[in-house]
Design an enzyme around this catalytic site. Structure first.
Site, PDB file in Angstrom:
ATOM      1  N   TYR A  38     -19.660 -16.946 107.486  1.00  0.00           N
ATOM      2  CA  TYR A  38     -21.238 -17.530 106.555  1.00  0.00           C
ATOM      3  C   TYR A  38     -21.938 -17.324 108.292  1.00  0.00           C
ATOM      4  CZ  TYR A  38     -26.179 -18.099 104.956  1.00  0.00           C
ATOM      5  OH  TYR A  38     -26.858 -18.150 104.823  1.00  0.00           O
ATOM      6  N   LEU A  85     -46.425 -32.369  79.638  1.00  0.00           N
ATOM      7  CA  LEU A  85     -46.398 -32.553  77.933  1.00  0.00           C
ATOM      8  C   LEU A  85     -46.342 -33.582  77.876  1.00  0.00           C
ATOM      9  CD1 LEU A  85     -42.707 -31.859  79.206  1.00  0.00           C
ATOM     10  CD2 LEU A  85     -43.655 -30.190  77.173  1.00  0.00           C
ATOM     11  N   GLU A 119     -32.964 -31.001  77.927  1.00  0.00           N
ATOM     12  CA  GLU A 119     -33.112 -31.446  79.271  1.00  0.00           C
ATOM     13  C   GLU A 119     -33.778 -33.091  80.127  1.00  0.00           C
ATOM     14  OE1 GLU A 119     -36.010 -28.080  80.337  1.00  0.00           O
ATOM     15  OE2 GLU A 119     -34.437 -27.627  78.958  1.00  0.00           O
ATOM     16  N   LYS A 121     -35.863 -34.920  82.301  1.00  0.00           N
ATOM     17  CA  LYS A 121     -37.299 -34.666  83.046  1.00  0.00           C
ATOM     18  C   LYS A 121     -37.633 -35.098  84.531  1.00  0.00           C
ATOM     19  CE  LYS A 121     -41.568 -35.382  82.233  1.00  0.00           C
ATOM     20  NZ  LYS A 121     -42.815 -35.617  82.973  1.00  0.00           N
ATOM     21  N   ASP A 123     -38.364 -35.820  88.289  1.00  0.00           N
ATOM     22  CA  ASP A 123     -39.322 -36.286  88.828  1.00  0.00           C
ATOM     23  C   ASP A 123     -39.620 -35.490  90.531  1.00  0.00           C
ATOM     24  OD1 ASP A 123     -41.285 -38.238  88.778  1.00  0.00           O
ATOM     25  OD2 ASP A 123     -40.523 -39.703  89.380  1.00  0.00           O
ATOM     26  N   ARG A 142     -48.674 -26.683  90.687  1.00  0.00           N
ATOM     27  CA  ARG A 142     -49.412 -26.129  89.636  1.00  0.00           C
ATOM     28  C   ARG A 142     -50.848 -26.498  89.331  1.00  0.00           C
ATOM     29  NH1 ARG A 142     -50.133 -30.603  85.323  1.00  0.00           N
ATOM     30  NH2 ARG A 142     -50.195 -29.769  83.292  1.00  0.00           N
ATOM     31  N   TYR A 231     -36.526 -24.280  84.786  1.00  0.00           N
ATOM     32  CA  TYR A 231     -36.674 -24.653  84.030  1.00  0.00           C
ATOM     33  C   TYR A 231     -37.421 -24.161  82.443  1.00  0.00           C
ATOM     34  CZ  TYR A 231     -40.177 -27.620  85.407  1.00  0.00           C
ATOM     35  OH  TYR A 231     -41.346 -28.201  85.763  1.00  0.00           O
ATOM     36  N   LYS A 320     -39.568 -40.936  77.387  1.00  0.00           N
ATOM     37  CA  LYS A 320     -39.651 -41.460  78.820  1.00  0.00           C
ATOM     38  C   LYS A 320     -38.671 -42.414  79.032  1.00  0.00           C
ATOM     39  CE  LYS A 320     -42.901 -40.210  82.002  1.00  0.00           C
ATOM     40  NZ  LYS A 320     -43.997 -40.435  82.172  1.00  0.00           N
ATOM     41  N   CYS A 414     -31.545 -67.721 114.202  1.00  0.00           N
ATOM     42  CA  CYS A 414     -31.390 -67.120 112.920  1.00  0.00           C
ATOM     43  C   CYS A 414     -31.231 -68.131 111.820  1.00  0.00           C
ATOM     44  CB  CYS A 414     -29.599 -66.846 113.293  1.00  0.00           C
ATOM     45  SG  CYS A 414     -28.679 -66.621 111.656  1.00  0.00           S
ATOM     46  N   CYS A 417     -27.048 -69.776 111.028  1.00  0.00           N
ATOM     47  CA  CYS A 417     -25.999 -70.380 112.021  1.00  0.00           C
ATOM     48  C   CYS A 417     -27.978 -70.969 112.976  1.00  0.00           C
ATOM     49  CB  CYS A 417     -25.069 -69.329 113.006  1.00  0.00           C
ATOM     50  SG  CYS A 417     -26.085 -67.886 113.913  1.00  0.00           S
ATOM     51  N   CYS A 432     -29.063 -61.262 114.909  1.00  0.00           N
ATOM     52  CA  CYS A 432     -28.497 -62.869 115.450  1.00  0.00           C
ATOM     53  C   CYS A 432     -28.008 -62.588 116.100  1.00  0.00           C
ATOM     54  CB  CYS A 432     -28.040 -63.337 113.821  1.00  0.00           C
ATOM     55  SG  CYS A 432     -27.015 -64.687 114.353  1.00  0.00           S
ATOM     56  N   CYS A 438     -22.036 -66.894 112.797  1.00  0.00           N
ATOM     57  CA  CYS A 438     -23.248 -67.028 112.064  1.00  0.00           C
ATOM     58  C   CYS A 438     -21.918 -67.375 110.979  1.00  0.00           C
ATOM     59  CB  CYS A 438     -23.379 -65.879 111.863  1.00  0.00           C
ATOM     60  SG  CYS A 438     -24.570 -65.869 111.074  1.00  0.00           S
TER      61      CYS A 438
HETATM   62  S1  IVH Z   1     -41.273 -27.640  80.640  1.00  0.00           S
HETATM   63  C1  IVH Z   1     -45.255 -26.759  77.800  1.00  0.00           C
HETATM   64  N1  IVH Z   1     -38.847 -28.857  81.566  1.00  0.00           N
HETATM   65  O1  IVH Z   1     -42.890 -32.239  83.262  1.00  0.00           O
HETATM   66  C2  IVH Z   1     -43.530 -26.993  79.221  1.00  0.00           C
HETATM   67  N2  IVH Z   1     -41.574 -29.821  82.236  1.00  0.00           N
HETATM   68  O2  IVH Z   1     -45.516 -32.888  81.706  1.00  0.00           O
HETATM   69  C3  IVH Z   1     -43.605 -28.042  80.339  1.00  0.00           C
HETATM   70  N3  IVH Z   1     -41.058 -31.189  83.901  1.00  0.00           N
HETATM   71  O3  IVH Z   1     -46.178 -30.248  84.700  1.00  0.00           O
HETATM   72  C4  IVH Z   1     -42.814 -27.841  81.423  1.00  0.00           C
HETATM   73  N4  IVH Z   1     -38.849 -31.445  83.917  1.00  0.00           N
HETATM   74  O4  IVH Z   1     -43.864 -30.535  86.458  1.00  0.00           O
HETATM   75  C5  IVH Z   1     -40.566 -29.236  81.363  1.00  0.00           C
HETATM   76  N5  IVH Z   1     -36.864 -29.935  82.077  1.00  0.00           N
HETATM   77  C6  IVH Z   1     -38.691 -30.036  81.747  1.00  0.00           C
HETATM   78  C7  IVH Z   1     -39.412 -30.693  82.939  1.00  0.00           C
HETATM   79  C8  IVH Z   1     -40.955 -30.195  83.007  1.00  0.00           C
HETATM   80  C9  IVH Z   1     -39.760 -31.916  84.464  1.00  0.00           C
HETATM   81  C10 IVH Z   1     -42.660 -31.595  84.685  1.00  0.00           C
HETATM   82  C11 IVH Z   1     -43.413 -30.432  84.825  1.00  0.00           C
HETATM   83  C12 IVH Z   1     -44.702 -30.218  84.086  1.00  0.00           C
HETATM   84  C13 IVH Z   1     -44.249 -32.091  83.142  1.00  0.00           C
HETATM   85  C14 IVH Z   1     -44.536 -31.707  82.136  1.00  0.00           C
END
Ligand code: IVH
Length: 676
Positions: A38, A85, A119, A121, A123, A142, A231, A320, A414, A417, A432, A438
């Site tokens: 590569y 969401l 799927e 969510k 973070d 965003r 996504y 959540k 420590c 000991c 230590c 120890c």
């Molecule tokens: S869909 C209308 N899919 O969640 C659909 N959002 O609270 C909105 N997020 O700003 C997005 N994982 O940053 C979607 N699998 C996922 C997600 C996801 C994380 C976040 C995204 C969005 C926030 C909405």
């Protein structure tokens, strides 16, 4: 000279090929060719682009990090707003969501078979990518959903984001949305480095990702380990996409975009809940932070029918997980002593449910970090527990600090000991100095002492060592040699036969070698290779014990830090006592002649790397020989390497040496070099 058609074609085919391997590596995690190959492709492309700068395009794989840092981030209007969401925290709320969906779609049976895409969510930070005719032209945060910031320069540095889409059936204009995140491993490694350097750490991977994306200088972003899963699709022009969300995801993947491998299509609420439980189980072992599950009605036609309420779709919801960060108070701070004697401040907390478990202790890493965060007894703090990582105190809520708090200082002695706590200049970690004396360090030190490459005592497992130390039966390694068959056979789950075998292997271990013994002592920074180096240079233990730091640095491969560690170890009377006891109980080895290193030998000042199988000597013997003649032997080929001594089956080191124009020697060449 203008580039010929053949050159143009070559450049394009190299780009195609590199993009394909980037995709295999970063997106599919399934490589097809070795790194060296590569690298060769990239080198070739770079050379051609240097020769013909007029042919460089912004979507070339060589152009990830752009030129100049910008002054500010420009704002970007999202033509289609980026939505948020609604959340469900309990099963009941999810059932209500589904009921609303079923009703709005006029199902009469409650739609038990309705398909959802489930799927994780993720973070991280939501990002929109805009592709025009397959090339990435813009990336934006965003922001408030309507306007975000232009972060194209930074997103271009994320290797899993294609600068050019693959295939040819993508829409002319394609906006995709997804989450940029910092994988946990990268986050931990980044923070560890920052901590060692006494720099500020990231609070969590989400902040790390968001902060990295807003850098003005893309070079800084390029150093951050970021990744992205897409996504959803935003704006598209010039093509029709499949009519199911799950199929759109498959198409995005075929264009080279990276999507989350955990996504599944599930049936009805029951399917959602099953997925939620399964992902919850898996959550700790994922390499990235997630804070829940997103369920999306899979049919795009149904999504359209459901529409939106204010800023959130009616067709999706976030379910959540328990939070990975919570508030609690610090009741006390204690110092724990680890294997190498490192003192780690640990906060005793008012128990709090975080990341799915009840946490009552959290690490503060080291005293500098504790002071930087200014954590005091009585403070309200944020604790974070994510993945299998030990819970940690992230920060203090200063506004909630009570009038009476207690500051925390490093103890001088420590806590286990009573030996002195030492901290070397420039080191964040205090330790230590008690070593094997120890008790806290003893268990781990003993495990190391008996391990295969040390004294090699078979049948003495970690469990048994832990028990024996807890029972105060092993004050130091010499007590191992006082264990009797009678005593051992009385232990639970230890028959006469295994007790007998164990005592026999303890007895056998007494006859050892100086390198093994030195390694077994567990001196910091003294691994097997260093132990062997010390043993062959000095020949005997007293010679090592009595050597100065300066003498120690004469040993090939021993620098000032290792020399200091060795000196510190033998300066502690406890350690000398243990060694005396061990020898008194019969632990022995054969001394060798101290090594004569030619001060002005034929190889003085030369650096060697050895690889492959040599015809008449082992690699260790060759190393000894080179060192005796004044040369230095290192592990990897670099610009500083003078010679590569290569035998049969030499692999990547040979290739590397050749690429760096390092002289390659055979064993015979080496011998004649010495004789000359
Ligand atoms: S869909 C209308 N899919 O969640 C659909 N959002 O609270 C909105 N997020 O700003 C997005 N994982 O940053 C979607 N699998 C996922 C997600 C996801 C994380 C976040 C995204 C969005 C926030 C909405």
């Amino acid at each position: 000279m203008p580039a010929s058609a053949a050159t143009r074609k070559k450049i394009e085919s190299l780009r195609e090929e590199i993009r394909y391997h980037d995709y295999r590596y970063h997106t599919l995690d399934d490589i097809e060719i070795p790194d060296a190959e590569y690298d060769r492709l990239v080198r070739e492309l770079k050379q051609l682009e240097e020769e013909f700068p007029e042919l460089v395009t912004t979507d070339s794989p060589t152009q990830r990090v752009g030129a100049e840092p910008s002054e500010t981030l420009a704002t970007v209007e999202h033509r289609l707003p980026m939505l948020s969401l609604d959340n469900a925290f309990a099963e009941e709320e999810l059932r209500e969501f589904h009921a609303r969906v079923a009703e709005k779609l006029e199902f009469e049976d409650g739609a038990p078979d309705l398909l959802y895409s489930a799927e994780p969510k993720l973070d991280g930070a939501a990002v929109s990518l805009l592709y025009e005719n397959g090339s990435l032209v813009r990336a934006a945060t965003r922001g408030d959903g309507t306007t975000g910031e232009d972060i194209t320069h930074n997103v271009r540095t994320i290797e899993s984001v294609p600068l050019r889409l693959m295939g040819d059936n993508f829409p002319e204009t394609l906006e995709v949305r997804g989450e940029v995140f910092m994988p946990r491993a990268g986050f931990e490694a980044y923070n560890e480095k920052a901590r060692e350097a006494g720099e500020k750490t990231f609070v969590n991977p989400r902040n790390a990702a968001a902060g990295s994306l807003r850098q003005l200088d893309a070079k800084l972003t390029a150093e951050r380990p970021l990744d992205m899963y897409v996504y959803s699709v935003g704006l598209t022009e010039g093509a029709t996409l499949p009519d199911r969300h799950s199929e759109i995801i498959v198409v995005l993947r075929s264009w080279g975009l990276k999507t989350c491998p955990e996504s599944r299509v599930v049936k009805g609420v029951e399917g959602c809940l099953e997925y939620y439980d399964a992902l919850g189980e898996k959550r700790d072992s994922l390499d990235y932070d997630i804070d829940g599950v997103v369920y999306k009605v899979d049919s795009i036609a149904m999504q359209r029918e459901l529409g939106f309420v204010s800023r959130a779709p009616r067709w999706a919801i976030a379910h959540k997980f328990p939070a990975q960060e919570e508030l609690t108070t610090v009741e006390d701070v204690e110092f724990q002593v680890g294997r190498t004697g490192a003192l780690t401040p640990v906060a005793r907390l008012t128990p709090v449910f975080v990341g799915g478990v009840t946490v009552s202790n959290a690490t503060l890493h080291n005293i500098d970090e504790l002071h930087r965060k200014d954590v005091r007894v009585g403070d309200t703090v944020i604790v974070r527990r994510a993945g299998d990582v030990i819970p940690e105190v992230v920060s203090v809520i200063k506004k909630r600090r009570p009038r009476e708090t207690k500051k925390v200082e490093l103890p001088e002695l420590c806590p286990i000991c009573g030996s002195h706590v030492k901290r070397e200049d420039g080191e964040a970690v205090a330790r230590c100095s008690g070593g094997l004396f120890c008790r806290a360090q003893r268990t781990e030190a003993l495990k190391h002492f008996v391990s295969r490459r040390a004294l090699d005592i078979e049948g003495l497992g970690a469990k048994l060592i832990e028990q024996l130390v807890a029972e105060d039966r092993l004050a130091d390694p010499s007590d191992l040699f006082r264990l009797t068959t009678t005593e051992l056979s009385q232990r639970e789950r230890m028959g006469d036969k295994s007790a007998d075998n164990l005592v026999r292997s303890i007895e056998q271990s007494k006859s050892t070698t100086l390198p093994r013994f030195l390694f077994a002592l567990g001196i910091r920074e003294v691994g097997e290779a260093t132990a062997a180096g010390l043993a062959s240079y000095f020949g005997s233990l007293p010679a090592i014990v009595n050597s100065s730091e300066k003498d120690l640095t004469k040993v090939p491969d021993v620098g000032p830090i290792v020399a200091k560690r060795v000196r510190n170890f033998f300066d502690e009377q406890h350690n000398l006592d243990v060694i005396n006891k061990l020898q008194g109980l019969g632990v022995h080895w054969a001394d060798t002649e101290p090594m004569e290193i030619a001060e002005d030998g034929p190889l003085t000042g030369r650096t060697f790397v050895i690889t492959g199988t040599l015809p008449s000597m082992t690699r260790d013997e060759a190393k000894d020989l080179i060192q005796r003649e004044g040369g230095k032997v290192t592990g990897s080929v670099s610009g500083k390497t003078d010679y590569l001594l290569a035998g049969e089956k030499a692999g990547s080191k040979l290739a590397k040496a050749q690429s760096l124009n390092v002289t390659v020697l055979s064993e015979a060449d080496l011998l004649s070099l010495i004789a000359s």
